[in-house]
Design a protein around this motif. Structure first.
Motif, short mmCIF file in Angstrom:
data_model
loop_
_atom_site.label_atom_id
_atom_site.label_comp_id
_atom_site.label_asym_id
_atom_site.label_seq_id
_atom_site.Cartn_x
_atom_site.Cartn_y
_atom_site.Cartn_z
N GLU A 161 -11.86 3.05 -5.13
CA GLU A 161 -11.77 1.72 -4.42
C GLU A 161 -11.27 0.78 -5.50
N ARG B 109 -3.87 5.30 10.91
CA ARG B 109 -5.39 5.83 10.45
C ARG B 109 -5.12 6.92 9.59
N ILE C 180 -6.65 3.95 2.51
CA ILE C 180 -7.79 3.33 3.05
C ILE C 180 -8.79 4.33 3.31
N ASN C 181 -10.22 4.01 2.96
CA ASN C 181 -11.18 4.93 3.17
C ASN C 181 -11.77 4.62 4.83
N ASP D 75 -8.38 -7.47 3.80
CA ASP D 75 -9.42 -6.65 4.54
C ASP D 75 -8.99 -6.60 5.99
N PHE E 191 -3.06 6.51 6.42
CA PHE E 191 -3.78 5.88 5.31
C PHE E 191 -4.97 6.51 4.74
N GLY F 53 -12.84 1.04 5.39
CA GLY F 53 -11.93 -0.06 5.50
C GLY F 53 -11.68 -0.58 4.05
N ARG F 54 -11.92 0.14 3.24
CA ARG F 54 -11.76 -0.24 1.60
C ARG F 54 -10.40 0.33 1.30
N ILE F 55 -9.57 -0.46 0.40
CA ILE F 55 -8.34 0.17 -0.26
C ILE F 55 -8.72 1.07 -1.26
N LEU G 258 0.84 -1.36 0.21
CA LEU G 258 0.01 0.04 0.15
C LEU G 258 1.01 1.15 -0.22
N ALA H 178 -6.40 -3.85 6.45
CA ALA H 178 -7.12 -2.40 6.38
C ALA H 178 -7.74 -2.16 7.70
#
Length: 167
Positions: A41, A72, A29-30, A59, A75, A33-35, A22, A62
């Motif tokens: 996404e 947090r 990461i939003n 997952d 990212f 919790g999605r990349i 990453l 994330a």
């Protein structure tokens, strides 16, 4: 920062690989919790396939990042930037890649930029790979000229910090 991340993920080499991937690619990461890459996404299955791990590991990584206050913040704000070195020739630009003897040494970027300035060359883009994340850190300079004088390469090669120069 990488030392903190290594400690946080020391118990899971596969999650550590996800975090490294990453960071190397500027993926964030939003809040869900999605990349994401600049807000778009990217399915966990695609990330997993790219680094040969299961999407559940992606997952879980994330979610774990979102649970760590410092990570947090990093990212959620991560953004990717275009790399013009891959299209430089088509744009009439030149790419100069410098591999340092010691990427932790101060003044590498300044010395290299000074050579370009002394030759009145405009820099279109410049980036340095993080010595804590990259196996072979480098300085990449994209110059606003289709041809760079040989004297530039000679002066860059002569810098005491330079291990290798790729043109």
């Amino acid at each position: 920062m990488w030392a903190d991340i290594s400690r946080e993920f020391a118990d899971s080499p596969s999650q550590s690989r996800v975090v490294r991937f990453l960071l190397e690619n500027g993926f964030g990461i939003n809040e869900e919790g999605r990349i994401v890459c600049n807000g778009i996404e990217i399915p966990a299955t695609h990330i997993g396939r790219a680094i040969e791990t299961d999407r559940r590991v992606v997952d879980a990584t994330a979610r774990r990042i979102l649970e760590n206050r410092e990570l947090r913040e990093v990212f959620l704000r991560m953004r990717a930037a275009p790399d013009l070195s891959l299209v430089a020739e088509a744009l009439g630009l030149s790419v100069i890649t410098l591999y340092p003897k010691d990427a932790h040494q101060k003044g590498i970027v300044g010395a290299a930029v000074q050579v370009l300035v002394d030759h009145d060359l405009s820099i279109r883009q410049i980036f340095v790979t993080d010595p804590y994340l990259a196996e072979e850190p480098k300085l990449v300079m994209i110059v606003d000229e289709p041809r760079v004088p040989a004297s530039v390469y000679e002066r860059l090669r002569a810098l005491p910090q330079v291990k290798q120069l790729v043109i």
